[in-house]
Design a protein around this motif. Structure first.
Motif, PDB file in Angstrom:
ATOM      1  N   VAL A 145     -46.127  28.398 -44.222  1.00  0.00           N
ATOM      2  CA  VAL A 145     -45.963  29.424 -45.239  1.00  0.00           C
ATOM      3  C   VAL A 145     -47.151  30.380 -45.188  1.00  0.00           C
ATOM      4  O   VAL A 145     -48.300  29.954 -45.047  1.00  0.00           O
ATOM      5  N   TYR A 146     -46.876  31.688 -45.302  1.00  0.00           N
ATOM      6  CA  TYR A 146     -47.899  32.727 -45.164  1.00  0.00           C
ATOM      7  C   TYR A 146     -48.722  32.487 -43.898  1.00  0.00           C
ATOM      8  O   TYR A 146     -49.926  32.300 -43.926  1.00  0.00           O
ATOM      9  N   SER A 147     -48.017  32.477 -42.788  1.00  0.00           N
ATOM     10  CA  SER A 147     -48.600  32.136 -41.489  1.00  0.00           C
ATOM     11  C   SER A 147     -49.906  32.880 -41.246  1.00  0.00           C
ATOM     12  O   SER A 147     -49.951  34.113 -41.286  1.00  0.00           O
ATOM     13  N   LYS A 148     -50.964  32.119 -40.992  1.00  0.00           N
ATOM     14  CA  LYS A 148     -52.270  32.684 -40.674  1.00  0.00           C
ATOM     15  C   LYS A 148     -53.107  31.598 -40.012  1.00  0.00           C
ATOM     16  O   LYS A 148     -52.757  30.415 -40.038  1.00  0.00           O
ATOM     17  N   VAL A 149     -54.206  32.021 -39.395  1.00  0.00           N
ATOM     18  CA  VAL A 149     -55.109  31.073 -38.739  1.00  0.00           C
ATOM     19  C   VAL A 149     -56.335  30.911 -39.636  1.00  0.00           C
ATOM     20  O   VAL A 149     -57.190  31.804 -39.706  1.00  0.00           O
ATOM     21  N   ASP A 150     -56.416  29.801 -40.349  1.00  0.00           N
ATOM     22  CA  ASP A 150     -57.544  29.554 -41.252  1.00  0.00           C
ATOM     23  C   ASP A 150     -58.798  29.200 -40.466  1.00  0.00           C
ATOM     24  O   ASP A 150     -58.731  28.614 -39.376  1.00  0.00           O
ATOM     25  N   VAL A 151     -59.966  29.530 -41.064  1.00  0.00           N
ATOM     26  CA  VAL A 151     -61.235  29.234 -40.385  1.00  0.00           C
ATOM     27  C   VAL A 151     -61.392  27.745 -40.108  1.00  0.00           C
ATOM     28  O   VAL A 151     -61.976  27.343 -39.100  1.00  0.00           O
ATOM     29  N   SER A 152     -60.849  26.929 -40.987  1.00  0.00           N
ATOM     30  CA  SER A 152     -60.991  25.474 -40.792  1.00  0.00           C
ATOM     31  C   SER A 152     -60.257  24.999 -39.549  1.00  0.00           C
ATOM     32  O   SER A 152     -60.593  23.960 -38.974  1.00  0.00           O
ATOM     33  N   GLU A 153     -59.246  25.780 -39.110  1.00  0.00           N
ATOM     34  CA  GLU A 153     -58.483  25.394 -37.925  1.00  0.00           C
ATOM     35  C   GLU A 153     -59.224  25.749 -36.634  1.00  0.00           C
ATOM     36  O   GLU A 153     -58.882  25.241 -35.569  1.00  0.00           O
ATOM     37  N   LEU A 154     -60.192  26.624 -36.737  1.00  0.00           N
ATOM     38  CA  LEU A 154     -60.947  27.040 -35.556  1.00  0.00           C
ATOM     39  C   LEU A 154     -62.385  26.536 -35.604  1.00  0.00           C
ATOM     40  O   LEU A 154     -63.308  27.162 -35.112  1.00  0.00           O
ATOM     41  N   GLN A 155     -62.564  25.367 -36.216  1.00  0.00           N
ATOM     42  CA  GLN A 155     -63.880  24.765 -36.326  1.00  0.00           C
ATOM     43  C   GLN A 155     -64.215  23.968 -35.061  1.00  0.00           C
ATOM     44  O   GLN A 155     -63.443  23.116 -34.626  1.00  0.00           O
ATOM     45  N   GLY A 446     -28.763  39.701 -26.571  1.00  0.00           N
ATOM     46  CA  GLY A 446     -27.985  38.808 -25.727  1.00  0.00           C
ATOM     47  C   GLY A 446     -28.450  37.367 -25.836  1.00  0.00           C
ATOM     48  O   GLY A 446     -29.621  37.071 -26.102  1.00  0.00           O
ATOM     49  N   THR A 447     -27.523  36.449 -25.601  1.00  0.00           N
ATOM     50  CA  THR A 447     -27.847  35.031 -25.732  1.00  0.00           C
ATOM     51  C   THR A 447     -28.695  34.504 -24.578  1.00  0.00           C
ATOM     52  O   THR A 447     -29.162  33.366 -24.627  1.00  0.00           O
ATOM     53  N   ASP A 448     -28.911  35.317 -23.540  1.00  0.00           N
ATOM     54  CA  ASP A 448     -29.733  34.869 -22.417  1.00  0.00           C
ATOM     55  C   ASP A 448     -31.216  35.166 -22.620  1.00  0.00           C
ATOM     56  O   ASP A 448     -32.043  34.809 -21.783  1.00  0.00           O
ATOM     57  N   ALA A 449     -31.569  35.811 -23.737  1.00  0.00           N
ATOM     58  CA  ALA A 449     -32.972  36.152 -23.981  1.00  0.00           C
ATOM     59  C   ALA A 449     -33.795  34.898 -24.280  1.00  0.00           C
ATOM     60  O   ALA A 449     -33.336  33.985 -24.972  1.00  0.00           O
ATOM     61  N   GLU A 450     -35.018  34.870 -23.757  1.00  0.00           N
ATOM     62  CA  GLU A 450     -35.953  33.775 -24.002  1.00  0.00           C
ATOM     63  C   GLU A 450     -37.315  34.356 -24.371  1.00  0.00           C
ATOM     64  O   GLU A 450     -37.746  35.368 -23.807  1.00  0.00           O
ATOM     65  N   ILE A 451     -37.979  33.707 -25.334  1.00  0.00           N
ATOM     66  CA  ILE A 451     -39.339  34.099 -25.700  1.00  0.00           C
ATOM     67  C   ILE A 451     -40.298  33.041 -25.180  1.00  0.00           C
ATOM     68  O   ILE A 451     -40.150  31.856 -25.486  1.00  0.00           O
ATOM     69  N   GLU A 452     -41.272  33.468 -24.398  1.00  0.00           N
ATOM     70  CA  GLU A 452     -42.328  32.562 -23.957  1.00  0.00           C
ATOM     71  C   GLU A 452     -43.549  32.804 -24.844  1.00  0.00           C
ATOM     72  O   GLU A 452     -44.064  33.920 -24.928  1.00  0.00           O
ATOM     73  N   ILE A 453     -44.006  31.737 -25.518  1.00  0.00           N
ATOM     74  CA  ILE A 453     -45.101  31.840 -26.481  1.00  0.00           C
ATOM     75  C   ILE A 453     -46.288  31.029 -25.977  1.00  0.00           C
ATOM     76  O   ILE A 453     -46.151  29.858 -25.613  1.00  0.00           O
ATOM     77  N   GLY A 454     -47.452  31.668 -25.937  1.00  0.00           N
ATOM     78  CA  GLY A 454     -48.660  30.992 -25.487  1.00  0.00           C
ATOM     79  C   GLY A 454     -49.858  31.416 -26.315  1.00  0.00           C
ATOM     80  O   GLY A 454     -49.741  32.155 -27.291  1.00  0.00           O
ATOM     81  N   GLY A 455     -51.036  30.939 -25.923  1.00  0.00           N
ATOM     82  CA  GLY A 455     -52.254  31.242 -26.653  1.00  0.00           C
ATOM     83  C   GLY A 455     -52.559  30.179 -27.690  1.00  0.00           C
ATOM     84  O   GLY A 455     -51.659  29.494 -28.189  1.00  0.00           O
ATOM     85  N   ASP A 456     -53.859  30.048 -28.029  1.00  0.00           N
ATOM     86  CA  ASP A 456     -54.245  29.008 -28.972  1.00  0.00           C
ATOM     87  C   ASP A 456     -53.794  29.297 -30.395  1.00  0.00           C
ATOM     88  O   ASP A 456     -53.706  28.388 -31.226  1.00  0.00           O
ATOM     89  N   ALA A 457     -53.441  30.559 -30.710  1.00  0.00           N
ATOM     90  CA  ALA A 457     -53.015  30.885 -32.065  1.00  0.00           C
ATOM     91  C   ALA A 457     -51.622  30.360 -32.378  1.00  0.00           C
ATOM     92  O   ALA A 457     -51.274  30.192 -33.552  1.00  0.00           O
ATOM     93  N   ALA A 458     -50.808  30.107 -31.353  1.00  0.00           N
ATOM     94  CA  ALA A 458     -49.419  29.701 -31.585  1.00  0.00           C
ATOM     95  C   ALA A 458     -49.338  28.465 -32.476  1.00  0.00           C
ATOM     96  O   ALA A 458     -48.627  28.448 -33.483  1.00  0.00           O
ATOM     97  N   ALA A 459     -50.095  27.435 -32.110  1.00  0.00           N
ATOM     98  CA  ALA A 459     -50.048  26.197 -32.890  1.00  0.00           C
ATOM     99  C   ALA A 459     -50.600  26.403 -34.292  1.00  0.00           C
ATOM    100  O   ALA A 459     -50.064  25.871 -35.272  1.00  0.00           O
ATOM    101  N   TYR A 460     -51.686  27.183 -34.410  1.00  0.00           N
ATOM    102  CA  TYR A 460     -52.276  27.420 -35.724  1.00  0.00           C
ATOM    103  C   TYR A 460     -51.335  28.181 -36.641  1.00  0.00           C
ATOM    104  O   TYR A 460     -51.360  28.011 -37.868  1.00  0.00           O
ATOM    105  N   LEU A 461     -50.498  29.043 -36.060  1.00  0.00           N
ATOM    106  CA  LEU A 461     -49.540  29.827 -36.845  1.00  0.00           C
ATOM    107  C   LEU A 461     -48.252  29.064 -37.116  1.00  0.00           C
ATOM    108  O   LEU A 461     -47.340  29.591 -37.762  1.00  0.00           O
TER     109      LEU A 461
END
Length: 613
Positions: A145-155, A446-461
């Motif tokens: 909820v309210y997706s963001k990267v908190d400072v505590s997650e990047l400690q 189209g149903t053939d579209a795919e999103i590739e998601i990377g980076g360390d922020a993905a999990a934090y978000l």
């Protein structure tokens, strides 16, 4: 003569039917989507008086006229501009399909006046529900909820940054940038404040070079993280790989000053630290958190006798007592654990046990939650309610007894803005759902579209890492909006309905079978027939399938054999008054002539009867 009488009767009856058709056409000259009709005549049975011979033609007498049929003129009517989004005209071939919710019966129409009812269904003037196709655009949805990267997650804690040699004073954290004030340094495990930090470069400079063999470790918080997005389809990339820098969401922080002499464990009496502090003074805290819809106020009072449990201190209380009273007052107001008090030495945060009273100590207040949606204000007042200055240390954020601060960094709204600024390049459109969670959808539907998601922020978000594919679920039936009312609505030429709700979220759709849930894609279907003239009329501008028309064939607006949908327009009636008035004249004359057949035949019969007097 008897034959001619009945021929005249047949002529009158059938011209009356033709006049009925003409009258119906004219009366519907302003009916949206109306298709005119035309009565077609044919001759009837012939009585053969003399058969054909080798050199003679047959002699036959006709018995009048009959109705061959009433054909539908399905040619398109002109388009009239209305400017209303849910007024839809079909420019070309095809019909809308609607369903009676009571009986479930299916109808077809060119009348494009639609509404969204109280249940979210797109309906016509009779309440019949418009049929379309629902499916999900390829999308990645955050679980936070309210997706963001908190400072505590990047400690980062206990990172080894080097070994002292007695002369080197500058060492690197190996990462930059770092959050201001987040760096803590340890020499052989013992905390030190004898250093300065360049937050932008991540370099630490000691005032005195660490001795030879001293192990140097550090704790810090990363100021940014990375979110990488790439969209592909079956034929290759559908956008450019893009790396987004996500700024760490930081706390609202108010510095009360950094030039106090605060002893170990903050045992100093308040009257010594703050000489102007007096009985009846109040320190009022206000916490506002848009993420949790909180707006909480509470105060720490100064009285002759301390009552820390109820947020009351005395002038002889210690600074650590003040911290305890603050915690208790916050808890009673429903803000327990949501506001923190911290200590610093030489500008670096330290535990109370590490304070040394050398005059470089300080303290401050901050929120537990992070991001621009969080704010904190503090007001110091005397017994009369007037502002009062007590926090007067170096770099204090207080002016005339008042200080305020807001959290910084990126939250779901600023992240959406960053991504949507690059939508044309990356092929992804960002939004948030009703729970204010980040949603990433491909522009390509189209149903053939795919999103590739990377980076360390993905999990934090709260986003899935890796490749996100389209679920492939589709449904054709009555379409229902589930997060209305719609604040904005757009219907494209290919029938795709898009828009946002009153909270700025993309519209989502549902069906009654749960085949597709929370669909973010709704497309109106059109239907054609092998013989559209064979459709059977019913009332309310509707047609039903007949044996003559053949079955309905669905298709996408704008595809081969199907017209496009024009939003903001209505198809007018195709009745041509010039033709109708001309046909009315010929019908009237035909009716009159048929009547004359009867009167003349009657006169001839009268002459016959008068032969015998």
């Amino acid at each position: 003569m008897i034959r001619s009488l009945f021929a005249g009767v047949a002529g009158m009856k059938n011209h009356q039917i033709r006049m009925d058709v003409i009258g119906n056409n004219i009366s519907n000259v302003n009916t949206v989507g109306f298709k005119s009709g035309r009565a077609n005549f044919q001759d009837v049975l012939y009585q053969t008086l003399k058969s054909a011979g080798t050199s003679t033609n047959p002699a036959q007498v006709g018995l009048g006229v009959s109705l061959a049929g009433i054909s539908n003129n399905m040619s398109p009517g002109g388009l009239q501009s209305t400017g209303r989004t849910l007024d839809l005209a079909i420019n070309g071939e095809g019909f809308f399909k609607v369903i009676d919710p009571g009986s479930g019966k299916e109808y077809y129409t060119r009348d494009g006046v639609f509404y969204i009812d109280q249940n979210g269904y797109v309906v016509n003037s009779s309440g019949y529900r418009l049929v379309g196709e629902l499916r999900n655009i390829t999308a990645a949805r955050s679980t936070e909820v309210y997706s963001k990267v908190d400072v505590s997650e990047l400690q980062v804690t206990g990172k080894a940054i080097g070994t002292g040699d007695g002369s080197t004073t500058t060492f690197s954290l190996g990462y930059s940038p770092v959050v201001d004030g987040s760096v803590k340094v340890y020499l052989n495990g013992t905390p030190t404040t004898d250093f300065s930090v360049n937050n932008a470069t991540g370099e630490i400079t000691f005032n005195t070079a660490p001795g030879a063999g001293v192990n140097i470790t550090a704790d810090y918080q990363k100021a940014t993280s990375s979110l990488i997005l790439k969209v592909t389809g079956k034929d290759g990339p559908l956008g450019k790989r893009t790396d987004f820098t996500i700024d760490t969401a930081r706390k609202a922080d108010i510095n009360a000053g950094e030039s106090y002499s605060i002893d170990t464990n903050a045992t100093n009496q308040l009257s010594i630290l703050f000489p102007t502090l007096a009985v009846n003074d109040e320190i009022v805290f206000n916490l506002k958190n848009n993420y949790t819809n909180e707006n909480i106020s509470f105060k720490v009072k100064v009285a002759a006798t301390a009552d820390l449990a109820n947020g009351i201190v005395s002038t002889t209380s210690t600074l650590d007592d003040f911290k305890t009273a603050l915690s208790n007052a916050a808890a009673k107001a429903g803000a327990g654990g949501k506001i923190e008090m911290y200590y610093t030495d030489n500008g670096n945060e330290v535990a109370a046990a590490s304070l040394d009273g050398d005059g470089n100590e300080g303290f401050g207040f901050r929120t537990a939650d992070c991001g621009p949606g969080v704010s904190l204000s503090i007001a110091v007042k005397d017994g009369t309610g007037a502002p009062k200055n007590i926090f007067t240390g170096t770099n204090s954020g207080f002016i005339d007894g008042f200080a305020s601060a807001s959290g910084t960094g990126d939250d779901v709204d600023t992240i959406i803005a960053k991504i949507n600024a690059q939508t044309a390049n990356v092929g992804v459109r960002a939004s948030k759902d009703e729970q204010n969670r980040l949603v990433l959808r491909t522009v390509y539907t189209g149903t053939d579209a795919e999103i590739e998601i990377g980076g360390d922020a993905a999990a934090y978000l709260g986003l899935p890492s890796g490749i996100v594919k389209n679920p492939g679920n589709t449904y054709t039936g009555a379409i229902q909006l589930i997060n209305g009312p719609a604040a904005s609505l757009n219907i494209s030429n290919d029938g795709v309905i898009t828009g946002t709700d009153s909270n700025g979220n993309m519209l989502e759709w549902e069906d009654g079978t749960a085949t597709v849930t929370n669909a973010d894609f709704a497309q109106i279907n059109l239907y054609t027939f092998s013989n559209q003239d064979g459709l059977q009329r019913v009332n309310k501008n509707l047609f039903v399938v007949s044996e003559s028309s053949g079955t309905a064939t669905p298709g996408k607006p704008g595809s081969a054999g199907y017209g496009t949908i024009e939003s903001g327009y209505l198809e007018m009636s195709n009745v041509d008054l010039t033709d109708e008035f001309t046909n009315m004249i010929t019908t009237q004359r035909g009716y009159q002539a048929s009547a004359r057949i009867i009167t003349v035949s009657d006169t001839m019969l009268e002459e016959l009867i008068n032969l015998k007097r």
